[in-house]
Design a protein around this motif. Structure first.
Motif, PDB file in Angstrom:
ATOM      1  N   HIS A   1      91.649  67.906  40.090  1.00 55.42           N
ATOM      2  CA  HIS A   1      91.726  69.112  40.925  1.00 55.42           C
ATOM      3  C   HIS A   1      90.383  69.821  41.100  1.00 55.42           C
ATOM      4  O   HIS A   1      90.356  70.957  41.581  1.00 55.42           O
ATOM      5  N   MET A  54      89.491  71.811  44.378  1.00 59.16           N
ATOM      6  CA  MET A  54      90.327  72.909  44.864  1.00 59.16           C
ATOM      7  C   MET A  54      89.459  74.115  45.214  1.00 59.16           C
ATOM      8  O   MET A  54      88.285  74.180  44.835  1.00 59.16           O
ATOM      9  N   ARG A  55      90.059  75.083  45.891  1.00 60.05           N
ATOM     10  CA  ARG A  55      89.375  76.348  46.125  1.00 60.05           C
ATOM     11  C   ARG A  55      89.052  76.979  44.776  1.00 60.05           C
ATOM     12  O   ARG A  55      89.889  77.040  43.892  1.00 60.05           O
ATOM     13  N   HIS A  79      88.562  79.978  43.393  1.00 60.35           N
ATOM     14  CA  HIS A  79      89.304  81.045  42.733  1.00 60.35           C
ATOM     15  C   HIS A  79      90.649  80.536  42.210  1.00 60.35           C
ATOM     16  O   HIS A  79      91.082  80.898  41.109  1.00 60.35           O
ATOM     17  N   LEU A  80      91.300  79.661  42.984  1.00 63.75           N
ATOM     18  CA  LEU A  80      92.579  79.108  42.545  1.00 63.75           C
ATOM     19  C   LEU A  80      92.377  78.131  41.389  1.00 63.75           C
ATOM     20  O   LEU A  80      93.154  78.123  40.427  1.00 63.75           O
ATOM     21  N   LYS A 123      91.698  80.046  38.239  1.00 59.32           N
ATOM     22  CA  LYS A 123      92.921  80.713  37.800  1.00 59.32           C
ATOM     23  C   LYS A 123      93.813  79.738  37.033  1.00 59.32           C
ATOM     24  O   LYS A 123      94.365  80.086  35.973  1.00 59.32           O
ATOM     25  N   MET A 124      93.945  78.509  37.530  1.00 60.68           N
ATOM     26  CA  MET A 124      94.776  77.512  36.873  1.00 60.68           C
ATOM     27  C   MET A 124      94.184  77.084  35.531  1.00 60.68           C
ATOM     28  O   MET A 124      94.912  76.903  34.543  1.00 60.68           O
TER      29      MET A 124
END
Length: 445
Positions: free
Chosen positions: A352, A355-356, A358-359, A362-363
């Motif tokens: 991952h 991914m963007r 910030h997302l 967060k994950m």
């Protein structure tokens, strides 16, 4: 519905010899609607591929149809889908069974009814998959027993593939000690015999109960309540010379004894006891060790060695001292569990990493907090901190592999983490307190 379940629980507790002959009718529309609300939507789907959202599109019709089939005794569970996950050793695999959504509803309803009947009778040293109890409370009990009682020897035993070897006939007899309602017994029997789908082939289930199902943990507790818990409380303890204790979490348990001879006698008797119920000890994972308040002194006096350690619920326990030079049992994350958890984190970051931002961050933060909440216990600050720093290294490693050349410096990583900070390591559980989220001063980083 909750009121009716409470009445069953109260009846079972206040009149211990009660045998419930008619509770199957409580698996009605109200119960199934309650179960539907409680089931999570993000769980894996069974062989029919139906999700919670899809089932909910025609919820009233589906529930009414299910209740009618239950009343006609025409309901039959679908086979579970067999999948495998790696164990902590990174080599062997653990089989899991994924039930269809409708079967999950019935299993949860069954669990609620059977739990109301059996929960008041489970013994205090059983901690796994019980309301108000978890792995942390089991660790708390281990600490109390080792630090406040006369314990010098531990039996660290592991049942070989417990859920795969549960005898169906014996299990049904255990259930019938408190429930004789033919509707309940029929449903449990049908779930046990539903079979499984593996590599697109149906296979019968003549023995064992499927790991991963909603009902299996409760069935396992019922089985071991009669096989192990009652036997230890009523037969073993009265024949011991000194103090003796048992701590069980599902099929993982420890025996704590004052005298080595008591520990050895228990270990021998345990093997005979389990054999009567189609179970056996996994010899390579089971042992008797010297552990307790006097173990350090005795080992040093004998040959200058240190007491052995034991693993329980993902932690390695070892003998140590407090600041006041009193005996302390301390714990740290097991090496195998730490390596597996870090491997899974690295694999997720690798997949991952595009991914963007910030997302993605967060994950990663959610995964870190999940690790902290379980492994962030008293005395394990060092290993929790190490997990945090190893995660940063994994971020640096895989962000550098998004292109063919190393274009991401460690300085850039630090700047990036200032913008999207990771949650800091924290001790969430104090084994000397009664609260799960009790931070210990000086241990948060």
């Amino acid at each position: 519905m909750k009121t009716k379940l409470n009445r069953i629980r109260e009846r079972s507790e206040q009149v211990p010899n009660t045998v419930f002959t008619s509770i199957g009718h409580l698996i009605n529309e109200d119960m199934l609607h309650l179960c539907h609300k409680e089931l999570k939507a993000n769980k894996a789907v069974g062989i029919d591929g139906v999700t919670k959202a899809q089932y909910e599109e025609h919820l009233e019709q589906n529930v009414q149809n299910l209740v009618q089939r239950l009343k006609r005794k025409a309901y039959r569970p679908k086979p579970v889908e067999r999948i495998y996950i790696l164990k902590s050793d990174g080599i062997s695999k653990r089989p899991l069974g994924i039930a269809s959504y409708e079967d999950k509803l019935v299993q949860l309803a069954l669990k609620k009814l059977m739990e109301a009947v059996f929960e008041p009778h489970f013994l205090p040293f059983s901690y796994g998959f019980r309301p108000g109890r978890n792995a942390h409370t089991a660790l708390q009990e281990v600490t109390v027993i080792l630090e406040r009682h006369k314990v010098n020897h531990m039996v660290d035993a592991d049942i070989k593939a417990f859920f795969d070897h549960v005898d169906h006939t014996i299990l049904m007899r255990c259930i019938q000690k408190r429930i004789t309602d033919p509707n309940i017994l029929r449903l449990v029997h049908r779930f046990l015999k539903a079979g499984l789908i593996e590599e697109d082939q149906w296979k019968p289930t003549t023995i064992g109960t499927s790991q991963g199902s909603i009902l299996s943990p409760l069935l396992g507790n019922i089985y071991l309540h009669y096989v192990l818990d009652l036997w230890f409380a009523k037969a073993v303890k009265r024949n011991m010379r000194g103090e003796a204790y048992l701590i069980r979490y599902a099929d993982d348990f420890l025996g704590a004894f004052q005298y080595r001879q008591d520990a050895e006698n228990f270990y021998k008797a345990l093997q005979h006891r389990l054999a009567k119920f189609a179970l056996s000890i996994q010899q390579e994972k089971s042992k008797i060790i010297e552990f307790g308040r006097f173990a350090v002194h005795d080992c040093q006096r004998r040959d200058g060695s240190k007491p052995d350690t034991f693993d329980f619920l993902g932690f390695t326990h070892y003998c140590s001292r407090s600041r006041n030079d009193k005996f302390r049992v301390k714990r740290k994350t097991c090496k195998k569990k730490f390596a597996r958890s870090l491997h899974e984190m690295g694999r997720w970051i690798k997949v991952h990493r595009n991914m963007r931002k910030h997302l993605f961050m967060k994950m990663v933060g959610i995964k870190l907090i999940g690790h902290y909440r379980y492994y962030g216990v008293t005395d394990n600050c060092k290993m929790v901190n190490q997990y945090y720093h190893e995660t940063k290294k994994l971020l640096y490693k895989w962000w550098n592999r998004r292109s063919q050349r190393r274009s991401f410096s460690y300085k850039q990583l630090c700047q990036y983490l200032e913008q999207f900070p990771l949650p800091a390591p924290k001790i969430y559980f104090n084994v000397y307190a009664h609260c799960h989220d009790y931070p210990i001063p000086g241990t948060s980083q």
